[in-house]
Enzyme design. Structure first.
Site, PDB file in Angstrom:
ATOM      1  N   LYS A  66       0.801  -1.238   0.000  1.00 43.70           N
ATOM      2  CA  LYS A  66       0.000   0.000   0.000  1.00 43.70           C
ATOM      3  C   LYS A  66       0.830   1.283   0.000  1.00 43.70           C
ATOM      4  O   LYS A  66       0.378   2.301  -0.515  1.00 43.70           O
ATOM      5  CB  LYS A  66      -0.944   0.009   1.209  1.00 43.70           C
ATOM      6  CG  LYS A  66      -2.090  -0.964   1.092  1.00 43.70           C
ATOM      7  CD  LYS A  66      -3.038  -0.811   2.270  1.00 43.70           C
ATOM      8  CE  LYS A  66      -4.218  -1.749   2.122  1.00 43.70           C
ATOM      9  NZ  LYS A  66      -5.225  -1.522   3.153  1.00 43.70           N
ATOM     10  N   ASP A 102     -10.055   3.070   2.313  1.00 41.00           N
ATOM     11  CA  ASP A 102     -10.137   2.385   3.617  1.00 41.00           C
ATOM     12  C   ASP A 102     -10.792   3.261   4.690  1.00 41.00           C
ATOM     13  O   ASP A 102     -11.673   2.806   5.427  1.00 41.00           O
ATOM     14  CB  ASP A 102      -8.736   1.970   4.099  1.00 41.00           C
ATOM     15  CG  ASP A 102      -8.189   0.776   3.337  1.00 41.00           C
ATOM     16  OD1 ASP A 102      -8.997  -0.027   2.836  1.00 41.00           O
ATOM     17  OD2 ASP A 102      -6.959   0.642   3.246  1.00 41.00           O
TER      18      ASP A 102
END
Ligand code: ATR
Length: 277
Positions: A66, A102
């Site tokens: 990420k 997220d």
């Protein structure tokens, strides 16, 4: 023309994203495929080039890529910049755009239960990557965020990031305290409980108005969540966070509204299947 999407990570075998996205395509009659690729860290640059060369329209990014993927992209959305991490990439007119769903996925998963965010108190247990995305999103909603971590310097560092973004945050060590009596939202973001372990401390004395979330969804109820439920709190595991980060990624790629109920059902079905494998 058929569109292609994917999730890349390492390991990736247990990712629920393919089933969730495919169920979404099916529900709306969209002609697309969603693949799953195990990409070792040293192969990340090659994998990104490959996905672009193969004409993929976008992909999800999970652990451990990420943060590392950022240097391989052309631009970042404000959400990705803020989190310093990317979980969704879109290819648009040859540009590689990094996004992060997220934090917003988490916010959406709790908003129905919380009844407003502004001025309310959130306590986050853990200060790793997962905590960061959630903490920043909650602070942006106007919550006062208190971060507790085993290594307190990591919590301090995260508090500084939140304050730089204009949020209100404080840090402490991972231990029970007076915060328990005055918390609206308690979020467990560490990996403790993934293998059935007990949490390092009891949350006895917690305010009965607290919504308690564990971002772990397998097992569906960690020992931590079980105790909170026994103490009379409303509880939620991480499945809805996974669902809504996926729904936001979908909408970033395809526009319109993701078919959330079909995607939720697919997640539940796949989890059940994996349990009996
Ligand atoms: P992620 O990106 O999933 O959040 P991470 O960045 O490795 O993963 O962070 C893991 C978090 O779980 C950290 O807050 C870590 O605490 P430390 O920073 O003190 O290491 C926490 N954690 C992991 N195992 C733990 C344990 N046994 N007890 C308490 N905290 C733990």
């Amino acid at each position: 023309m058929e569109k292609h999407y994917a999730v890349i990570g390492h390991p990736i075998e247990h990712s629920l994203s393919p089933k969730m996205h495919k169920a979404g395509y099916e529900a709306l009659g969209i002609v697309a495929e969603y693949h799953r690729f195990n990409v070792e860290p040293s192969h990340l640059p090659g994998a990104v080039e490959g996905l672009c060369a193969l004409g993929f329209s976008g992909w999800n990014v999970t652990i451990p890529h990420k943060e590392h993927i950022i240097s391989l992209l052309d631009t970042l959305t404000p959400q990705a910049k803020r989190a310093g991490a990317v979980n969704t990439v879109k290819i648009q007119e040859g540009q590689r755009i990094g996004h992060n769903t997220d934090g917003d996925g988490f916010v959406r998963s709790v908003e129905g239960e919380l009844n407003g965010f502004k001025g309310k108190k959130a306590v986050l247990l853990g200060a790793g990557g997962a905590s960061k995305g959630i903490a920043l999103a909650l602070a942006e909603q106007g919550m006062k965020v208190h971060i507790l971590n085993r290594k307190p310097e990591r919590a301090e560092a995260l508090v500084q990031v939140i304050q730089r973004e204009g949020g209100t945050a404080t840090a402490g060590v991972l231990a029970p305290g007076s915060w328990l009596e005055d918390v609206d939202l308690l979020v467990q973001t560490t990996s403790v409980g993934l293998h059935g372990e007990a949490f390092p401390f009891s949350v006895q004395g917690i305010s009965d108005r607290a919504l308690v979330v564990d971002i772990i969804f397998n097992p569906s109820e960690t020992a931590f969540l079980h105790e909170a439920k026994q103490l009379g709190c409303r509880t939620l595991n991480g499945l809805d966070m996974l669902l809504y980060q996926g729904a936001y990624a979908w909408e970033f790629w395809l526009g319109g509204q993701a078919p959330v109920e079909a995607m939720r059902q697919a997640l539940k079905d796949e989890l059940l299947q994996q349990m009996f494998k």
